[in-house]
Design a protein around this motif. Sequence first.
Motif, short mmCIF file in Angstrom:
data_model
loop_
_atom_site.label_atom_id
_atom_site.label_comp_id
_atom_site.label_asym_id
_atom_site.label_seq_id
_atom_site.Cartn_x
_atom_site.Cartn_y
_atom_site.Cartn_z
N ASP A 153 15.84 -45.18 2.91
CA ASP A 153 17.09 -44.88 3.62
C ASP A 153 17.52 -46.02 4.54
O ASP A 153 17.92 -45.79 5.68
CB ASP A 153 16.95 -43.56 4.39
CG ASP A 153 16.68 -42.40 3.46
OD1 ASP A 153 17.63 -41.91 2.84
OD2 ASP A 153 15.50 -42.01 3.32
N HIS A 164 20.16 -47.72 3.93
CA HIS A 164 21.63 -47.61 3.95
C HIS A 164 22.25 -48.95 4.34
O HIS A 164 23.09 -49.02 5.24
CB HIS A 164 22.07 -46.48 4.89
CG HIS A 164 21.71 -45.12 4.37
ND1 HIS A 164 22.56 -44.37 3.61
CD2 HIS A 164 20.57 -44.40 4.48
CE1 HIS A 164 21.96 -43.23 3.27
NE2 HIS A 164 20.75 -43.23 3.79
N ASP A 196 18.16 -44.86 -1.37
CA ASP A 196 19.24 -45.08 -0.40
C ASP A 196 19.09 -46.47 0.23
O ASP A 196 19.07 -46.64 1.45
CB ASP A 196 19.28 -43.99 0.68
CG ASP A 196 19.92 -42.69 0.19
OD1 ASP A 196 20.34 -42.65 -0.99
OD2 ASP A 196 19.98 -41.73 0.97
N HIS A 209 22.75 -42.09 -2.46
CA HIS A 209 23.79 -42.98 -1.93
C HIS A 209 24.00 -44.17 -2.85
O HIS A 209 25.13 -44.68 -2.96
CB HIS A 209 23.43 -43.46 -0.52
CG HIS A 209 23.80 -42.46 0.54
ND1 HIS A 209 24.86 -42.64 1.40
CD2 HIS A 209 23.27 -41.26 0.82
CE1 HIS A 209 24.96 -41.59 2.20
NE2 HIS A 209 23.99 -40.73 1.89
N HIS A 243 12.96 -40.46 -4.26
CA HIS A 243 13.90 -40.45 -3.13
C HIS A 243 13.93 -39.05 -2.51
O HIS A 243 13.74 -38.88 -1.31
CB HIS A 243 15.29 -40.89 -3.57
CG HIS A 243 16.27 -40.83 -2.44
ND1 HIS A 243 16.08 -41.54 -1.26
CD2 HIS A 243 17.41 -40.11 -2.25
CE1 HIS A 243 17.08 -41.27 -0.43
NE2 HIS A 243 17.89 -40.41 -1.00
N HIS A 298 15.23 -39.54 2.00
CA HIS A 298 16.38 -38.64 1.90
C HIS A 298 16.53 -37.67 3.07
O HIS A 298 17.64 -37.49 3.56
CB HIS A 298 16.36 -37.88 0.56
CG HIS A 298 17.59 -37.09 0.31
ND1 HIS A 298 18.85 -37.68 0.23
CD2 HIS A 298 17.81 -35.76 0.12
CE1 HIS A 298 19.75 -36.73 0.00
NE2 HIS A 298 19.16 -35.57 -0.07
N HIS A 312 16.51 -37.43 6.40
CA HIS A 312 16.48 -38.37 7.53
C HIS A 312 15.86 -37.77 8.79
O HIS A 312 15.36 -38.48 9.64
CB HIS A 312 17.91 -38.82 7.88
CG HIS A 312 18.54 -39.70 6.85
ND1 HIS A 312 19.61 -40.52 7.13
CD2 HIS A 312 18.26 -39.91 5.54
CE1 HIS A 312 19.97 -41.19 6.04
NE2 HIS A 312 19.16 -40.83 5.06
FE LIG Z 1 19.55 -41.49 3.07
#
Ligand SMILES: [Fe+2]
Length: 235
Positions: free
Chosen positions: A8, A10, A38, A69, A157, A197, A199
């Motif tokens: 994650d 991002h 992600d 994502h 994920h 995933h 968070h």
């Molecule tokens: Fe995420």
Amino acid sequence: MRVAATADLHYSAQAPGILKDQLARVRDEADVLIIAGDLTNYGRPDEMEPLINVLVRLRVPVIAVLGNHDCESGQEAELARMMRAEGIKVLDGTGYERDNVGFAGTKGFLGGFGRGVLTAFGEPEVKAFVKASIDEALKLERAMAQLRTERRVVVLHYAPIATTVEGEAREIFPYLGNSRFAEIADRHGANLIVHGHAHHGSPNGKTTAGIPVHNVAITLLQAQNPSSAYRLFDI
Ligand SMILES: [Fe+2]
Ligand SMILES: [Fe+2]
């Protein structure tokens, strides 16, 4: 083997520069870096490109699965191609062996846990959704069947158990993972499962058969220690 794992990120061109410095320490601390999905925010190549620049400079082998994502712009195949072109192992229902440790990875899927797993009944839309989760689970099965190593790490994920999503709102648990993936790992045997995933989930859990499961979403890691960009495991 020393395994570093995160998820994650991002990432985008606007990502804070401090993350680069935090990640850069990995080459002294680990033999491989896992990124459990992600990697980008909207799944765009212009987000992946600066991240790949960061990752290649780490000079450690990187093993990754994509997350939801990374699928947002429908360019997940291009993202995977970009990563593979730079030597990153992108696992998508595939296995990878290195120094007698096997890695089996796939994105995973949503659909709930335990008795709450959605089953294929009723409307075609429900059946299509459940089929997508079963197809994805079969990919993990295939990846695990490829591995010839005694020590194995599963990379997903989505969460494979409910324990590591605790902390999130109960109402969204079924969107955070699916326990079919834990059943497959239990059947094949593994030493470690990492995922992201969720968070705001919880860092530690176990499958029914006792395989350690860790949520390595960077938000969770940094909630415990703001300067840690990955978690370390000995396999
Ligand atoms: Fe995420
Ligand atoms: Fe996600």
